[in-house]
Scaffold this active site. Sequence first.
Site, PDB file in Angstrom:
ATOM      1  N   LYS A 296      48.774  20.894  38.947  1.00 10.50           N
ATOM      2  CA  LYS A 296      48.937  20.567  37.536  1.00 10.50           C
ATOM      3  C   LYS A 296      49.136  19.063  37.378  1.00 10.50           C
ATOM      4  CE  LYS A 296      50.598  24.432  34.824  1.00 10.50           C
ATOM      5  NZ  LYS A 296      51.676  24.879  33.925  1.00 10.50           N
ATOM      6  N   GLU A 382      56.034  40.677  29.837  1.00 12.78           N
ATOM      7  CA  GLU A 382      56.849  41.048  28.681  1.00 12.78           C
ATOM      8  C   GLU A 382      57.301  42.498  28.711  1.00 12.78           C
ATOM      9  OE1 GLU A 382      54.101  37.654  27.548  1.00 12.78           O
ATOM     10  OE2 GLU A 382      53.839  39.619  28.509  1.00 12.78           O
ATOM     11  N   ARG A 410      53.406  42.580  22.903  1.00  9.62           N
ATOM     12  CA  ARG A 410      52.862  43.101  24.154  1.00  9.62           C
ATOM     13  C   ARG A 410      53.786  44.155  24.779  1.00  9.62           C
ATOM     14  NH1 ARG A 410      50.435  38.664  27.943  1.00  9.62           N
ATOM     15  NH2 ARG A 410      48.516  39.819  27.649  1.00  9.62           N
TER      16      ARG A 410
END
Length: 633
Positions: A296, A382, A410
Amino acid sequence: MNSERAHEPKGKQEYDPAMYELLKTVNSPAELRALERRQLAQLAEELRAYIIESVSQTGGHLSSNLGTVELTVALHYVFDTPNDRLVWDVGHQTYAHKILTGRRDGMARLRMHGGISGFPRRAESQYDTFGTAHSSTSISAALGMAQAARLRGENRRAIAIIGDGAMSAGMAFEAMNNAGVMDTDLLVILNDNDMSISRPVGGLNKYLARLLSGGLYGAARKASEAVLGKVPPLWELAKRVEEHAKGMALPSTMFEEFGFNYIGPIDGHDLDSLIPTLKNISELKGPQFLHVVTKKGQGYKLAEADPVLYHGVSKFKPDAGIVGGKSGGKPSYTQVFGDWLCDMAALDARLVGITPAMCEGSGMVRFAKEYPERYFDVGIAEQHAVTFAAGLACDGVKPVVAIYSTFLQRAYDQLIHDVAIQNLPVVFALDRAGLVGADGATHNGAFDYAYLRCIPNLTVMAPSDENECRQMLYTAFQLDTPTAVRYPRGAGPGVGVQKKMQALPLAKAELRRQGAGVAILAFGSMLKPALEAAEELNATVVNMRFVKPLDEDLVRQIAQEHELLVTVEEGAVMGGAGSAVAECLAAAGLAPRLLHLGLPDRFVDHGDSAVLLAEIGLDKPGLIAAIRARLGG
């Protein structure tokens, strides 16, 4: 930061971003594929510089996009896009993809009202084959596309690029489990950008990746299966030898247990490794899994050093990087939650905090540092987060689940079956309720009023300001039943937050202004514009506070005393808080004139939240105009 590091240039780009000599000639993947192989390194360098320059001027997701530059170039160079389908997971890694697919100039209005989206979007480009912003959907979608190609007799590849922790969600593994038994021509690329699965890659892994993706290995494996498969003991022995041989150099054979041919890990910034490996894979049949390791923030020192800080950024100067914000401003609702969580934890040792991979976004950084043993980041999962909280609540712990409104959708089944039916004391702190701005429709918290208020046992509260948010969180924690407190992104109206915590009376609204003729019942963030509009209309204003249970006594009283009853909410009108008011009145046999104002029956696009609220009539002028129109003057 050590002294040696301190003297390094602050993220200065080595390439002059004003030039883009090669990049400006590439307006489509077809033009990219027409380049000579030796030109691709320069293209990647220019592409990375262009992303830094663009995002510094508009804001957006930076570190994740810098990490996928070479991978994006290689994919469009090897595969025949858009005929071959690229399905990007965690859509905030697609800026390079957007630039290479004809949207280079569109980056000037990235995530702005009327501009291009920060995520893949089918309506925006034929190269965006599947809309993504929530995670872990790519493998399922790509598998569907691969099967569609097979059923229609069309020759094309489907490639899922999944990263940023999205492999932690169960949906990704459900898709892989299904794909492995279909024997479909599917390529899954794991963009492993935090080195969490494998050791750093090296020459041996690069060599093995080429070997395992080559035709010789595939042919030899099929020949062995054909011969040794007739003698089961020998075939099992051969499989084990192969697995152990791979296991000596490769991090895992888990993916092969799903029926995939595992290849990698390889350096995702090395075009000399990526391109030949992808070309080899493009000739293979059946499900393939390529493990690519990226970094990243690659190529921008400040983002490399702190990829979390540079994940989602506002405007900044590339040479200076992100500088500290001004102190003394209004606290955001997220900050109010984070402070309350720490204060509440100090008072009650039963409290634990849970987040599905949103520590920074949900304001839990301080809590994680001060109470590490009571802090649980469960990853992008989730469903698991909610049922994990239910399990904790079963045995005397008091969990607080910090989750965005759009992400709780979700885990709706778990919310109902694992928490509400069992009436467990779980507090849901729902951040990003209402419009969220630049992230747009996929992240707007538009539906929580509607999907929460229909669940038995669940209390739903909506604070109108920062202090009310703190007190509602405290109120929720005192209840021995499931409770949700939903609050918007950003700062509130600027009300001072009192340190002392005091429970609010359950299901009691607050009369904030006495007027005549018109009464505005405001939910949550809509109290401020409602009060502003009421001054001009001489209207009554009620801060409703509770969506469920509703203050039915006050609603009935207000309805009988006013000519027009107006409900205002920063949520979907259909089935929302206003619907709760209408149901209450219908049950009482009352039929006053009603006007429901809220989010329309469409997905609201990205853009500045204030602009969007004005566009849909949820600011002071919009409320006044709608009410006067209903009154007929």
